[in-house]
Design an enzyme around this catalytic site. Sequence first.
Site, PDB file in Angstrom:
ATOM      1  N   SER A 288       0.738  -1.215   0.059  1.00 18.33           N
ATOM      2  CA  SER A 288      -0.106   0.145  -0.002  1.00 18.33           C
ATOM      3  C   SER A 288       0.743   1.283  -0.043  1.00 18.33           C
ATOM      4  O   SER A 288       0.257   2.176  -0.045  1.00 18.33           O
ATOM      5  CB  SER A 288      -0.992  -0.159   1.323  1.00 18.33           C
ATOM      6  OG  SER A 288      -2.034  -0.781   0.906  1.00 18.33           O
TER       7      SER A 288
ATOM      8  N   LYS B  41       0.082   3.799  -2.797  1.00 17.86           N
ATOM      9  CA  LYS B  41      -0.838   4.960  -2.505  1.00 17.86           C
ATOM     10  C   LYS B  41      -0.140   6.322  -2.552  1.00 17.86           C
ATOM     11  O   LYS B  41      -0.935   7.304  -2.869  1.00 17.86           O
ATOM     12  CB  LYS B  41      -1.729   4.585  -1.502  1.00 17.86           C
ATOM     13  CG  LYS B  41      -2.776   3.378  -1.618  1.00 17.86           C
ATOM     14  CD  LYS B  41      -3.430   3.053  -0.601  1.00 17.86           C
ATOM     15  CE  LYS B  41      -3.991   1.740  -1.031  1.00 17.86           C
ATOM     16  NZ  LYS B  41      -4.471   0.801   0.187  1.00 17.86           N
TER      17      LYS B  41
ATOM     18  N   SER C  43      -6.006   3.726   4.287  1.00 20.03           N
ATOM     19  CA  SER C  43      -5.286   2.799   3.291  1.00 20.03           C
ATOM     20  C   SER C  43      -6.593   2.030   2.302  1.00 20.03           C
ATOM     21  O   SER C  43      -6.488   0.934   1.930  1.00 20.03           O
ATOM     22  CB  SER C  43      -4.501   1.920   3.752  1.00 20.03           C
ATOM     23  OG  SER C  43      -3.551   1.163   2.770  1.00 20.03           O
TER      24      SER C  43
END
Length: 445
Positions: free
Chosen positions: A73, A76, A132
């Site tokens: 993640s 991102k 997230s």
Amino acid sequence: MRNLLSKLLIFILLVVCAVGTTPVLAQKNGGSTSDADWPEGPDVFAQTAVLIDASTGTVLYDKKKDKKMYPASITKIMTALLTVENCDLNDTVTFSAEAVNALNYLEDANIGCQPGEKMSVKDCLYALMLSSANEVATALGEHVAGNLNNFVAMMNDRAKQAGAKNTHFANANGLHDENHYVTAYDMAMIMRAASQYDVFNQIINTVSYTIPKNNKRKEAFIAQQRHKMVSPYNAVYYEGIIGGKTGYTDQSGTTLVTMAERKGLRLICVVLHSNAQYVYSDTSSLLDFGFSHFQKLNVAENTDGFGAADEGLQSPFSDTVTSVSFDKDSVVIVPKNTAFSNLSASVSFAQEKDSFATVTYTLGTHTVGTAKVTYHTAALAERDKQTTTETASASVRKPKKSFHIPKSLIIIICIIIVIAVILILIIRHQKKINRIRAQKRRRNR
């Protein structure tokens, strides 16, 4: 014709001044410092890691920084960067069925968005970076680029612009894909690019954020920060923390990107394929290492390789003056107690806006920063008016500055004069010999 001649003369003076100054830089900054003088960083559990200075990109610590790894993640950060650069915070994002239904809601991080739900870009960014939320990442990609494929192409292009060398993105959220990988160094450079935006830094420094009710959401949702070092109430809170992003998949292990600042030194740390037990201690150790062992030096304040900004080059055929100087904001990052004179410098010439050269500084094999050599052309009347005003306000009469010629330029002029004198002597000597020979030929007739 006169304007053309004056511009040509100024250009020649600039180039000669710059070329003539380069050897001076090399002499003054030609230290013999080796890599043995570079501080040795701590051992970390993570498979790969890097620590860089955010202002210069200088690598302070490297553990396999260019090895390709799965990011999870922390992807991102790139999604947020493109959103900030291409959207207004008040824009409305509409969630497609594809963005929502592509997730495994029992395993993938999400905030429970529904098809047709409408949220502002601002709310989406907080959900993206704090909670997230994977469906939010996809929805933002679709909003920015029209569809996910176009957004992925934008991600890869922007990564290269940020200085990433060995990265390839395949989606907007970081869910595992064999063709989705980064390196520790590349993620640090992407984080560096994102950190140029105050709104991004504000978001990642937030502990919690309330997403209000909307057309599908009947109750407000509180997005909580997952990066534990941001919360002052957490045991791993880090003084000077700005924020970052967490990540985890089975394939990537625990990943973490962190940025912190102390006493004007801003550092970015990336650890890849760590675990929940060591990821924060690894990060803290690397940040502590950076803040304890390195310092920032301003280039313009530590070198006289080029004239000061107020010492101009004036053509006798022009009513303008051109000033040549280092960019006053240029800095280098070096180990503490390292003198600026120990650095080596190299100059490359290229026209770029108001800069015509870049000086790159190194310490051993480490590049520690660059400085732009800039020029500014102004009318003499404007400069004289400014000088008069400053003099009056200070109530001190200062002598008017005369044209300053760099020492290196004087050396070049002297060499040219010597060569010219030698040539004149040779020519005269040859004429004398020719006259003697002519007289001999006349006597022998």
